[in-house]
Design an enzyme around this catalytic site. Structure first.
Site, PDB file in Angstrom:
ATOM      1  N   GLY A  11       0.839  -1.196   0.000  1.00 36.00           N
ATOM      2  CA  GLY A  11       0.000   0.000   0.000  1.00 36.00           C
ATOM      3  C   GLY A  11       0.871   1.241   0.000  1.00 36.00           C
ATOM      4  O   GLY A  11       1.967   1.241   0.586  1.00 36.00           O
ATOM      5  N   SER A  12       0.408   2.265  -0.667  1.00 37.30           N
ATOM      6  CA  SER A  12       1.227   3.478  -0.794  1.00 37.30           C
ATOM      7  C   SER A  12       0.339   4.707  -0.872  1.00 37.30           C
ATOM      8  O   SER A  12       0.627   5.643  -1.602  1.00 37.30           O
ATOM      9  CB  SER A  12       2.076   3.385  -2.057  1.00 37.30           C
ATOM     10  OG  SER A  12       1.207   3.171  -3.166  1.00 37.30           O
ATOM     11  N   GLY A  13      -0.755   4.677  -0.116  1.00 41.00           N
ATOM     12  CA  GLY A  13      -1.617   5.862  -0.035  1.00 41.00           C
ATOM     13  C   GLY A  13      -1.023   6.855   0.948  1.00 41.00           C
ATOM     14  O   GLY A  13       0.195   6.896   1.176  1.00 41.00           O
ATOM     15  N   ASN A  14      -1.887   7.643   1.552  1.00 43.98           N
ATOM     16  CA  ASN A  14      -1.460   8.687   2.468  1.00 43.98           C
ATOM     17  C   ASN A  14      -0.702   8.106   3.665  1.00 43.98           C
ATOM     18  O   ASN A  14       0.422   8.534   3.994  1.00 43.98           O
ATOM     19  CB  ASN A  14      -2.739   9.415   2.914  1.00 43.98           C
ATOM     20  CG  ASN A  14      -2.522  10.703   3.647  1.00 43.98           C
ATOM     21  OD1 ASN A  14      -3.154  10.965   4.662  1.00 43.98           O
ATOM     22  ND2 ASN A  14      -1.644  11.545   3.153  1.00 43.98           N
ATOM     23  N   TRP A  15      -1.269   7.073   4.286  1.00 38.05           N
ATOM     24  CA  TRP A  15      -0.634   6.473   5.471  1.00 38.05           C
ATOM     25  C   TRP A  15       0.509   5.554   5.051  1.00 38.05           C
ATOM     26  O   TRP A  15       1.583   5.556   5.674  1.00 38.05           O
ATOM     27  CB  TRP A  15      -1.692   5.730   6.268  1.00 38.05           C
ATOM     28  CG  TRP A  15      -1.308   5.182   7.621  1.00 38.05           C
ATOM     29  CD1 TRP A  15      -1.744   4.011   8.153  1.00 38.05           C
ATOM     30  CD2 TRP A  15      -0.474   5.778   8.636  1.00 38.05           C
ATOM     31  NE1 TRP A  15      -1.236   3.838   9.414  1.00 38.05           N
ATOM     32  CE2 TRP A  15      -0.458   4.900   9.742  1.00 38.05           C
ATOM     33  CE3 TRP A  15       0.259   6.969   8.708  1.00 38.05           C
ATOM     34  CZ2 TRP A  15       0.274   5.174  10.901  1.00 38.05           C
ATOM     35  CZ3 TRP A  15       0.993   7.235   9.872  1.00 38.05           C
ATOM     36  CH2 TRP A  15       0.994   6.356  10.939  1.00 38.05           C
ATOM     37  N   LYS A 121      -7.541   0.380   9.165  1.00 36.17           N
ATOM     38  CA  LYS A 121      -8.656   0.632  10.083  1.00 36.17           C
ATOM     39  C   LYS A 121      -9.965   0.340   9.358  1.00 36.17           C
ATOM     40  O   LYS A 121     -10.327   1.038   8.423  1.00 36.17           O
ATOM     41  CB  LYS A 121      -8.598   2.073  10.590  1.00 36.17           C
ATOM     42  CG  LYS A 121      -7.403   2.301  11.510  1.00 36.17           C
ATOM     43  CD  LYS A 121      -7.245   3.739  11.948  1.00 36.17           C
ATOM     44  CE  LYS A 121      -6.089   3.871  12.947  1.00 36.17           C
ATOM     45  NZ  LYS A 121      -5.765   5.268  13.258  1.00 36.17           N
ATOM     46  N   ALA A 154      -1.663  10.851   9.026  1.00 39.30           N
ATOM     47  CA  ALA A 154      -0.481  10.570   8.207  1.00 39.30           C
ATOM     48  C   ALA A 154       0.374  11.816   7.940  1.00 39.30           C
ATOM     49  O   ALA A 154       1.600  11.768   8.069  1.00 39.30           O
ATOM     50  CB  ALA A 154      -0.921   9.936   6.881  1.00 39.30           C
ATOM     51  N   LYS A 205     -13.548   3.963  15.577  1.00 36.25           N
ATOM     52  CA  LYS A 205     -13.446   5.418  15.773  1.00 36.25           C
ATOM     53  C   LYS A 205     -13.784   6.178  14.491  1.00 36.25           C
ATOM     54  O   LYS A 205     -14.209   7.335  14.538  1.00 36.25           O
ATOM     55  CB  LYS A 205     -12.077   5.807  16.329  1.00 36.25           C
ATOM     56  CG  LYS A 205     -10.881   5.593  15.411  1.00 36.25           C
ATOM     57  CD  LYS A 205     -10.654   6.717  14.441  1.00 36.25           C
ATOM     58  CE  LYS A 205      -9.535   6.402  13.465  1.00 36.25           C
ATOM     59  NZ  LYS A 205      -9.477   7.353  12.344  1.00 36.25           N
ATOM     60  N   LYS A 269      -9.153   7.395   0.375  1.00 33.29           N
ATOM     61  CA  LYS A 269     -10.415   6.687   0.609  1.00 33.29           C
ATOM     62  C   LYS A 269     -10.876   6.814   2.056  1.00 33.29           C
ATOM     63  O   LYS A 269     -10.102   6.601   2.984  1.00 33.29           O
ATOM     64  CB  LYS A 269     -10.231   5.194   0.310  1.00 33.29           C
ATOM     65  CG  LYS A 269      -9.828   4.900  -1.127  1.00 33.29           C
ATOM     66  CD  LYS A 269     -11.057   4.672  -1.988  1.00 33.29           C
ATOM     67  CE  LYS A 269     -10.692   4.338  -3.418  1.00 33.29           C
ATOM     68  NZ  LYS A 269     -10.656   5.480  -4.316  1.00 33.29           N
TER      69      LYS A 269
END
Ligand SMILES: NC(=O)C1=CN([C@@H]2O[C@H](COP(=O)(O)OP(=O)(O)OC[C@H]3O[C@@H](n4cnc5c(N)ncnc54)[C@H](O)[C@@H]3O)[C@@H](O)[C@H]2O)C=CC1
Ligand SMILES: O=C(CO)COP(=O)(O)O
Length: 322
Positions: A11-15, A121, A154, A205, A269
């Site tokens: 994965g290489s999104g924001n986080w 999450k 992030a 959350k 997302k």
């Protein structure tokens, strides 16, 4: 000479990109890790260039974490199975809706003794009710799973602003290794054995964050917002997160969640609305919807056309107040 453990970030999104900064730096610093860290990048074209090429040449994920350099030993790999092959530590950090496909793609290519760590999450709806994402991964891949969750926006982590996080690791062996991989001066790690609690809090959350955004969009005060708010990640997410931001815009503009996600998040997302849907179906199957009025209200507003202006009545009529 002992060979260092090989790490792959899936994965290489924001986080995923923010965590790549930390993992890349620590893999280069500590002998127990192989310096090269593979990062699976869902390929896309950005102004005529492949995102993987941009990351490998300019060392920046210009779409999901602009303005931050990634360590040069983090190598973007567009082929998922290729990226994960041979890894001893697999870090899962994709939006939760993609995890099943990711697991199906890598299951015949990974080391059987690899250790997984989920930073995702969200929850899954299993046949018997709620399933944790780490359980989904373990079920598909058969590997030992751990999780990492915290109040960790992030962009703030990438800016190296101080924060804390928690690794949930049921065994004693992997905790210290994963801690060394993740901890920095400004990203402090606690390891606990209660991994399921860490994960479920991280997932739920996001629904509360959507509720907090509705409060902001409807113009309620901080007291109202705090009525739906707990500690740590909840506080962070209810003030600074994307779920809150989109929900505020939803309450103010009347646009749909999908429209706002496309308009405001540039490919990132939301997890909160989907989690509200999954949790609602699970609660329904157990006749427990009434016990969770906030979760139900977020679900009804996001998916069933209930007016957002009715949101606060779910708190005014909470069963605990009767
Ligand atoms: N962004 C944050 O501040 C934090 C996020 N998280 C959690 O981390 C997880 C991942 O979030 P982010 O890294 O922020 O992702 P993101 O919200 O930036 O999502 C975009 C990512 O999804 C990928 N993507 C798009 N379509 C795809 C497909 N069909 N298959 C696979 N991947 C696809 C994109 O390439 C991109 O890497 C989520 O569960 C989130 O709740 C946890 C803590 C902080
Ligand atoms: O999980 C997060 C902070 O801990 C990020 O929350 P958002 O996805 O709402 O931005």
């Amino acid at each position: 000479m002992a060979v260092g453990k090989k790490v792959c970030i899936i994965g290489s999104g924001n986080w995923g990109s923010a965590i790549a900064k930390i993992v890349g730096a620590n893999a280069a610093k500590y002998d127990q890790f192989d310096t090269t860290v593979n990062m699976w990048v869902f390929e896309e074209m950005i102004e005529g260039r492949k995102l993987t090429e941009i990351i490998n040449i300019d060392h920046e994920n210009v779409k999901y974490l602009p303005g931050h350099k990634l360590p040069p030993n983090v190598v973007a790999v567009p082929d998922l199975a290729e990226a994960a092959k041979g890894a001893d530590i697999l870090i899962f950090v994709v939006p939760h809706q993609f995890i099943v496909r990711v697991c199906d793609t890598i299951k015949d290519h990974i080391k059987k003794e690899a250790v997984g760590m989920s930073l995702i999450k969200g929850v899954d709806e299993g046949p018997e009710g709620l399933r944790l994402i780490s359980e989904v991964i373990k079920g598909k891949l058969g590997i030992t799973m751990t999780v990492l969750m915290g109040a960790n926006i992030a962009n703030e982590v990438a800016e190296e602003k101080f924060c804390e996080t928690t690794i949930g690791c049921k065994d004693k062996v992997n905790g210290p290794i994963l801690k060394e991989l993740m901890q920095t001066t400004n990203f402090r790690v606690t390891v606990v054995a209660e991994a399921d609690v860490v994960e479920i809090c991280g997932a739920l959350k996001n629904i509360v964050a959507v509720g907090a955004g509705f409060c902001d969009g409807l113009g309620f005060g901080d007291n109202t917002k705090a009525a739906s708010c707990g500690v740590a990640d909840l506080i962070t997410t209810c003030y600074g997160g994307r779920n809150r931001k989109i929900a505020e815009a939803f309450a103010k503009t009347g646009k749909t969640i999908e429209e706002l996600e496309i308009e405001m998040l540039n490919g990132q997302k939301l997890q909160g609305p989907a989690t509200a849907g999954e949790v609602n179906r699970i609660l329904k199957s157990k006749n427990m919807v009434d016990k969770f009025p906030l979760f139900n209200a977020v679900y009804q507003i996001c998916f069933n056309g209930h007016p957002v202006t009715d949101f606060i009545s779910c708190l005014q009529n909470h069963p605990e107040h009767k």
